[in-house]
Write an enzyme that holds these catalytic residues in place. Sequence first.
Site, PDB file in Angstrom:
ATOM      1  N   SER A 143      49.370   9.176   5.456  1.00  9.78           N
ATOM      2  CA  SER A 143      50.828   8.807   5.561  1.00  9.78           C
ATOM      3  C   SER A 143      50.922   7.096   5.631  1.00  9.78           C
ATOM      4  O   SER A 143      49.905   6.539   6.359  1.00  9.78           O
ATOM      5  CB  SER A 143      51.518   9.347   6.656  1.00  9.78           C
ATOM      6  OG  SER A 143      52.869   8.525   6.776  1.00  9.78           O
ATOM      7  N   TYR A 156      52.141  11.762  15.597  1.00  6.78           N
ATOM      8  CA  TYR A 156      51.749  12.199  14.080  1.00  6.78           C
ATOM      9  C   TYR A 156      51.238  10.914  13.287  1.00  6.78           C
ATOM     10  O   TYR A 156      50.399  11.301  12.668  1.00  6.78           O
ATOM     11  CB  TYR A 156      53.536  12.363  13.593  1.00  6.78           C
ATOM     12  CG  TYR A 156      53.506  12.431  12.032  1.00  6.78           C
ATOM     13  CD1 TYR A 156      52.985  13.595  11.431  1.00  6.78           C
ATOM     14  CD2 TYR A 156      53.692  11.624  11.335  1.00  6.78           C
ATOM     15  CE1 TYR A 156      52.805  13.773   9.818  1.00  6.78           C
ATOM     16  CE2 TYR A 156      53.632  11.429  10.028  1.00  6.78           C
ATOM     17  CZ  TYR A 156      53.470  12.582   9.365  1.00  6.78           C
ATOM     18  OH  TYR A 156      53.367  12.690   7.888  1.00  6.78           O
TER      19      TYR A 156
HETATM   20  N1  LIG Z   1      57.312  13.797   3.544  1.00  9.08           N
HETATM   21  C1  LIG Z   1      56.988  12.655   3.974  1.00  9.08           C
HETATM   22  O1  LIG Z   1      57.711  11.753   4.005  1.00  9.08           O
HETATM   23  C2  LIG Z   1      55.767  12.393   3.985  1.00  9.08           C
HETATM   24  C3  LIG Z   1      55.242  10.941   4.018  1.00  9.08           C
HETATM   25  C4  LIG Z   1      53.750  10.884   4.320  1.00  9.08           C
HETATM   26  C5  LIG Z   1      52.910  11.961   4.402  1.00  9.08           C
HETATM   27  N2  LIG Z   1      53.513  13.292   4.554  1.00  9.08           N
HETATM   28  C6  LIG Z   1      52.495  14.089   4.496  1.00  9.08           C
HETATM   29  O2  LIG Z   1      52.667  15.278   3.339  1.00  9.08           O
HETATM   30  C7  LIG Z   1      52.432  16.214   3.846  1.00  9.08           C
HETATM   31  C8  LIG Z   1      53.468  17.478   3.303  1.00  9.08           C
HETATM   32  O3  LIG Z   1      54.668  16.881   3.975  1.00  9.08           O
HETATM   33  P1  LIG Z   1      56.133  17.729   3.742  1.00  9.08           P
HETATM   34  O4  LIG Z   1      56.961  16.581   3.724  1.00  9.08           O
HETATM   35  O5  LIG Z   1      55.794  18.577   2.415  1.00  9.08           O
HETATM   36  O6  LIG Z   1      55.956  18.660   4.933  1.00  9.08           O
HETATM   37  P2  LIG Z   1      56.204  20.139   5.282  1.00  9.08           P
HETATM   38  O7  LIG Z   1      56.254  20.302   6.773  1.00  9.08           O
HETATM   39  O8  LIG Z   1      57.308  20.667   4.393  1.00  9.08           O
HETATM   40  O9  LIG Z   1      54.690  20.561   4.734  1.00  9.08           O
HETATM   41  C9  LIG Z   1      53.615  20.967   5.478  1.00  9.08           C
HETATM   42  C10 LIG Z   1      53.282  22.218   4.925  1.00  9.08           C
HETATM   43  O10 LIG Z   1      51.990  22.541   6.052  1.00  9.08           O
HETATM   44  C11 LIG Z   1      52.219  23.821   6.493  1.00  9.08           C
HETATM   45  N3  LIG Z   1      51.570  23.820   7.668  1.00  9.08           N
HETATM   46  C12 LIG Z   1      51.864  23.295   8.979  1.00  9.08           C
HETATM   47  N4  LIG Z   1      51.093  23.836   9.955  1.00  9.08           N
HETATM   48  C13 LIG Z   1      50.309  24.839   9.380  1.00  9.08           C
HETATM   49  C14 LIG Z   1      49.011  25.405   9.785  1.00  9.08           C
HETATM   50  N5  LIG Z   1      48.795  25.215  11.236  1.00  9.08           N
HETATM   51  N6  LIG Z   1      48.313  26.155   8.945  1.00  9.08           N
HETATM   52  C15 LIG Z   1      48.774  25.981   7.541  1.00  9.08           C
HETATM   53  N7  LIG Z   1      49.669  25.279   7.255  1.00  9.08           N
HETATM   54  C16 LIG Z   1      50.398  24.871   7.977  1.00  9.08           C
HETATM   55  C17 LIG Z   1      53.816  24.161   6.416  1.00  9.08           C
HETATM   56  O11 LIG Z   1      54.286  25.433   6.596  1.00  9.08           O
HETATM   57  C18 LIG Z   1      54.178  23.275   5.280  1.00  9.08           C
HETATM   58  O12 LIG Z   1      54.215  24.312   4.013  1.00  9.08           O
HETATM   59  C19 LIG Z   1      52.206  16.528   5.211  1.00  9.08           C
HETATM   60  O13 LIG Z   1      50.524  16.188   5.373  1.00  9.08           O
HETATM   61  C20 LIG Z   1      52.803  15.274   5.618  1.00  9.08           C
HETATM   62  O14 LIG Z   1      52.292  14.571   6.761  1.00  9.08           O
HETATM   63  C21 LIG Z   1      54.754  13.588   4.057  1.00  9.08           C
END
Ligand SMILES: NC(=O)c1ccc[n+]([C@@H]2O[C@H](COP(=O)([O-])OP(=O)(O)OC[C@H]3O[C@@H](n4cnc5c(N)ncnc54)[C@H](O)[C@@H]3O)[C@@H](O)[C@H]2O)c1
Length: 252
Positions: A143, A156
């Site tokens: 991130s 986080y």
């Molecule tokens: N949305 C943002 O602004 C953003 C920015 C930077 C990085 N990210 C990263 O991108 C990725 C996806 O983000 P998102 O916004 O789609 O979030 P999200 O929370 O919708 O997606 C995360 C997914 O991981 C799954 N997950 C959580 N815990 C788990 C576990 N213990 N075992 C298996 N699966 C598990 C969730 O069920 C979900 O489907 C994440 O790694 C997040 O940190 C997101």
Amino acid sequence: MEVGLSGKKVVVTGAARGIGREICIGFADNGAEVIGVDIIDLEETGAAVTAAGGSWYACTIDIGNPESVAEGCAWILSGHPRIDALVNNAALYGGLRMQPMEQIDLDEWDRVMSINVRGTFLMIRDLLPGLKVAAGKVVNISSGSALRGSPGLMHYVASKGAIIGMTRSLATELGAHNINVNAIAPGFVATDASKGLSEMYEKYMEMTIMAQSIKQPNNPADIVGTTLYLCSSWADAVTGQLCAVDYGLNKH
Ligand SMILES: NC(=O)c1ccc[n+]([C@@H]2O[C@H](COP(=O)([O-])OP(=O)(O)OC[C@H]3O[C@@H](n4cnc5c(N)ncnc54)[C@H](O)[C@@H]3O)[C@@H](O)[C@H]2O)c1
């Protein structure tokens, strides 16, 4: 765009929604066979991948639980001894709330670290036999908040910083097997998880866009192209890198 992924076996964690689901669809659009991993229901992603003409396998794993990872990865390898790419996208992000650091309780700290950091390590470790067979690619979703800092999400952000260290370290180690390990740093992406962080979401998104070179909202689909590229043979010479996909969001 053809990126040479046809017939490749790819594992995407956190595949049920948000960025992970878009990545699965992107792989399917380009002919890859997608193995989607999540702790929640994967049916909607499966339907979207199938509609895109892709082969789809769903695998329920709690990446925070070492036994679950071991069992799930053994199942994946029994059907797919060759893993061409692993995208570590699953994280504890959705469901977190912004809060001052002194209010982060220890259980939540441990949960974030055990899913985001240890879970990523376990998935790579337990799929390593398949990655070695294919001389595969690993892409870890970090991130941009780990580079910029961000208030209210200290655990986080620290976990995403650890992903960068893990990526650089593993790239040096797994290069001996011709395995590439890279990371992506998305900006602030418009997903349901982001929307749940704070009632100030709209304001944060507006401020983020103002701090970007290109004033566009960062959508989940924006992350797909770079992920597919890093999983393709076009990126054979790229390893240990962190690629920001954030419309030029200011890092300082
Ligand atoms: N949305 C943002 O602004 C953003 C920015 C930077 C990085 N990210 C990263 O991108 C990725 C996806 O983000 P998102 O916004 O789609 O979030 P999200 O929370 O919708 O997606 C995360 C997914 O991981 C799954 N997950 C959580 N815990 C788990 C576990 N213990 N075992 C298996 N699966 C598990 C969730 O069920 C979900 O489907 C994440 O790694 C997040 O940190 C997101």
